[in-house]
Write a protein that holds these residues in place. Sequence first.
Motif, mmCIF file in Angstrom:
data_model
loop_
_atom_site.group_PDB
_atom_site.id
_atom_site.type_symbol
_atom_site.label_atom_id
_atom_site.label_comp_id
_atom_site.label_asym_id
_atom_site.label_seq_id
_atom_site.Cartn_x
_atom_site.Cartn_y
_atom_site.Cartn_z
ATOM 1 N N PHE A 164 -26.400 -35.404 -67.914
ATOM 2 C CA PHE A 164 -25.795 -35.510 -66.629
ATOM 3 C C PHE A 164 -24.093 -35.931 -66.602
ATOM 4 N N PRO A 165 -23.825 -36.900 -67.540
ATOM 5 C CA PRO A 165 -22.206 -37.058 -67.446
ATOM 6 C C PRO A 165 -21.378 -35.730 -68.019
ATOM 7 N N GLY A 166 -22.162 -35.044 -69.038
ATOM 8 C CA GLY A 166 -21.369 -33.904 -69.527
ATOM 9 C C GLY A 166 -21.266 -32.911 -68.319
ATOM 10 N N LEU A 167 -22.425 -32.602 -67.711
ATOM 11 C CA LEU A 167 -22.515 -31.598 -66.690
ATOM 12 C C LEU A 167 -21.542 -31.789 -65.566
ATOM 13 N N PHE A 168 -21.697 -33.251 -65.174
ATOM 14 C CA PHE A 168 -20.777 -33.748 -64.201
ATOM 15 C C PHE A 168 -19.375 -33.520 -64.398
ATOM 16 N N MET A 169 -18.752 -33.721 -65.817
ATOM 17 C CA MET A 169 -17.366 -33.575 -66.386
ATOM 18 C C MET A 169 -17.230 -31.886 -66.487
ATOM 19 N N LEU A 170 -18.337 -31.212 -66.825
ATOM 20 C CA LEU A 170 -18.022 -29.679 -66.734
ATOM 21 C C LEU A 170 -17.665 -29.330 -65.376
ATOM 22 N N GLY A 171 -18.405 -29.588 -64.387
ATOM 23 C CA GLY A 171 -17.993 -29.461 -62.973
ATOM 24 C C GLY A 171 -16.518 -29.733 -62.443
ATOM 25 N N THR A 172 -15.968 -30.707 -62.866
ATOM 26 C CA THR A 172 -14.926 -31.152 -62.710
ATOM 27 C C THR A 172 -13.858 -30.296 -63.455
ATOM 28 N N PHE A 173 -13.806 -30.085 -64.803
ATOM 29 C CA PHE A 173 -13.296 -29.093 -65.534
ATOM 30 C C PHE A 173 -13.278 -27.732 -64.847
ATOM 31 N N LEU A 174 -14.148 -27.070 -64.447
ATOM 32 C CA LEU A 174 -14.375 -25.919 -63.883
ATOM 33 C C LEU A 174 -13.355 -25.940 -62.380
ATOM 34 N N TRP A 175 -13.671 -26.910 -61.783
ATOM 35 C CA TRP A 175 -12.711 -27.050 -60.514
ATOM 36 C C TRP A 175 -11.235 -26.765 -60.857
ATOM 37 N N SER A 176 -10.590 -27.177 -61.855
ATOM 38 C CA SER A 176 -9.177 -27.077 -62.124
ATOM 39 C C SER A 176 -9.105 -25.701 -62.558
ATOM 40 N N LEU A 177 -9.845 -24.963 -63.090
ATOM 41 C CA LEU A 177 -9.716 -23.510 -63.402
ATOM 42 C C LEU A 177 -9.922 -22.808 -62.224
ATOM 43 N N ILE A 178 -10.839 -23.075 -61.194
ATOM 44 C CA ILE A 178 -10.964 -22.399 -60.017
ATOM 45 C C ILE A 178 -9.758 -22.626 -59.299
ATOM 46 N N GLU A 179 -9.249 -23.638 -58.876
ATOM 47 C CA GLU A 179 -8.054 -24.224 -58.415
ATOM 48 C C GLU A 179 -6.838 -23.113 -59.026
ATOM 49 N N TYR A 180 -6.702 -23.089 -60.191
ATOM 50 C CA TYR A 180 -5.783 -22.200 -60.739
ATOM 51 C C TYR A 180 -5.872 -20.954 -60.282
ATOM 52 N N LEU A 181 -7.103 -20.213 -60.490
ATOM 53 C CA LEU A 181 -7.339 -19.072 -60.113
ATOM 54 C C LEU A 181 -7.218 -18.538 -58.485
ATOM 55 N N ILE A 182 -7.541 -19.691 -57.657
ATOM 56 C CA ILE A 182 -7.523 -19.341 -56.152
ATOM 57 C C ILE A 182 -5.894 -19.379 -55.892
ATOM 58 N N HIS A 183 -5.237 -20.099 -56.516
ATOM 59 C CA HIS A 183 -4.011 -20.295 -56.208
ATOM 60 C C HIS A 183 -3.218 -19.277 -56.485
ATOM 61 N N ARG A 184 -3.353 -18.771 -57.851
ATOM 62 C CA ARG A 184 -2.652 -17.743 -58.465
ATOM 63 C C ARG A 184 -2.960 -16.276 -57.750
ATOM 64 N N PHE A 185 -4.209 -16.012 -57.747
ATOM 65 C CA PHE A 185 -4.683 -14.676 -57.217
ATOM 66 C C PHE A 185 -5.046 -14.639 -55.939
ATOM 67 N N LEU A 186 -5.297 -15.486 -55.160
ATOM 68 C CA LEU A 186 -5.536 -15.453 -53.680
ATOM 69 C C LEU A 186 -4.521 -16.069 -52.815
ATOM 70 N N PHE A 187 -4.177 -17.315 -53.172
ATOM 71 C CA PHE A 187 -2.945 -17.663 -52.356
ATOM 72 C C PHE A 187 -1.683 -16.911 -52.311
ATOM 73 N N HIS A 188 -1.393 -16.103 -53.667
ATOM 74 C CA HIS A 188 -0.369 -15.404 -53.777
ATOM 75 C C HIS A 188 -0.545 -13.968 -53.961
ATOM 76 N N MET A 189 -1.640 -13.586 -53.222
ATOM 77 C CA MET A 189 -1.698 -12.220 -53.099
ATOM 78 C C MET A 189 -0.709 -11.624 -52.304
ATOM 79 N N LYS A 190 -0.538 -10.577 -52.389
ATOM 80 C CA LYS A 190 0.434 -9.689 -51.295
ATOM 81 C C LYS A 190 -0.603 -8.946 -50.326
ATOM 82 N N PRO A 191 -0.453 -9.256 -49.104
ATOM 83 C CA PRO A 191 -1.411 -8.725 -48.208
ATOM 84 C C PRO A 191 -0.634 -7.243 -47.831
#
Length: 345
Positions: free
Chosen positions: A215-242
């Motif tokens: 359980f603790p490892g899976l929980f921390m995996l979720g927190t770690f994955l969010w940091s990657l999702i945050e980066y990808l959203i910021h880079r490719f979604l928020f900074h896309m050029k419509p």
Amino acid sequence: MAPAPPPAASFSPSEVQRRLAAGACWVRRGARLYDLSSFVRHHPGGEQLLRARAGQDISADLDGPPHRHSANARRWLEQYYVGELRGEQQGSMENEAVALEETQKTDPAMEPRFKVVDWDKDLVDWRKPLLWQVGHLGEKYDEWVHQPVTRPIRLFHSDLIEGLSKTVWYSVPIIWVPLVLYLSWSYYRTFAQGNVRLFTSFTTEYTVAVPKSMFPGLFMLGTFLWSLIEYLIHRFLFHMKPPSDSYYLIMLHFVMHGQHHKLILPEAVGGTVFAGGLLGYVLYDMTHYYLHFGSPHKGSYLYSLKAHHVKHHFAHQKSGFGISTKLWDYCFHTLTPEKPHLKTQ
């Protein structure tokens, strides 16, 4: 046709000195005066640096070493213009105090910059809801949206909808932390029953048991994955050029703020990872707020993270996408460049 701008206010050196003594952070460029009281916490070079230069002439800083600014600095500075300095004693002003944000709210000399629209520079009417204007910017939108401003803005015509679009910072942990705790408690109890197995969706012969110790490892995996999702959203979604010819896609880009995902895993496993990711989101949101409005101690990790983030806002919009961590900027080689005009002091 936009109304003619009002005559520039003028201030004597003694008047400026009184404002500095009251805690305002005013600087000048030649005879032009700028009130940076509300900006000191956002300064890429450090709040202490800008406070130390209150009252001084920043012309040399804008034009060359040792603190060279980006090409946007002069244009961006104009939103803080308050008037002209009178007299021959322009070089006599010295630093007196720290920023006082109330100066901007109560000083009549500050009001014209919010009431007058310069269509060639502003591109929008800041006195009206922005959401219905941005779609008309077309090819100018991408450059405009990445130019930081510090001024009151409104998104919607309706007072009710406008009110619902804003919230205090502490509403995020108040709403989401109880959900994180509930999901964690619920899925840990499921793990404790000993019947959580992987791959049951594909086979019944080669499933793998998942003990509660995971359980603790899976929980921390979720927190770690969010940091990657945050980066990808910021880079490719928020900074896309419509597309410049799409009114509604430009509007959508202007208002969207995230997305969700779905995991094909047993409920307890996927739910635990989701709970960890949700905590990662809360930590990200609180960190993002603090990087904009907080004053971390010099030399601390948050101080370094704030310098990294404000560089992204003020000079390098195509790099520095990580907010709660710089890990993914290291991994994907998108760290903000270390140039003389951006180094923290």
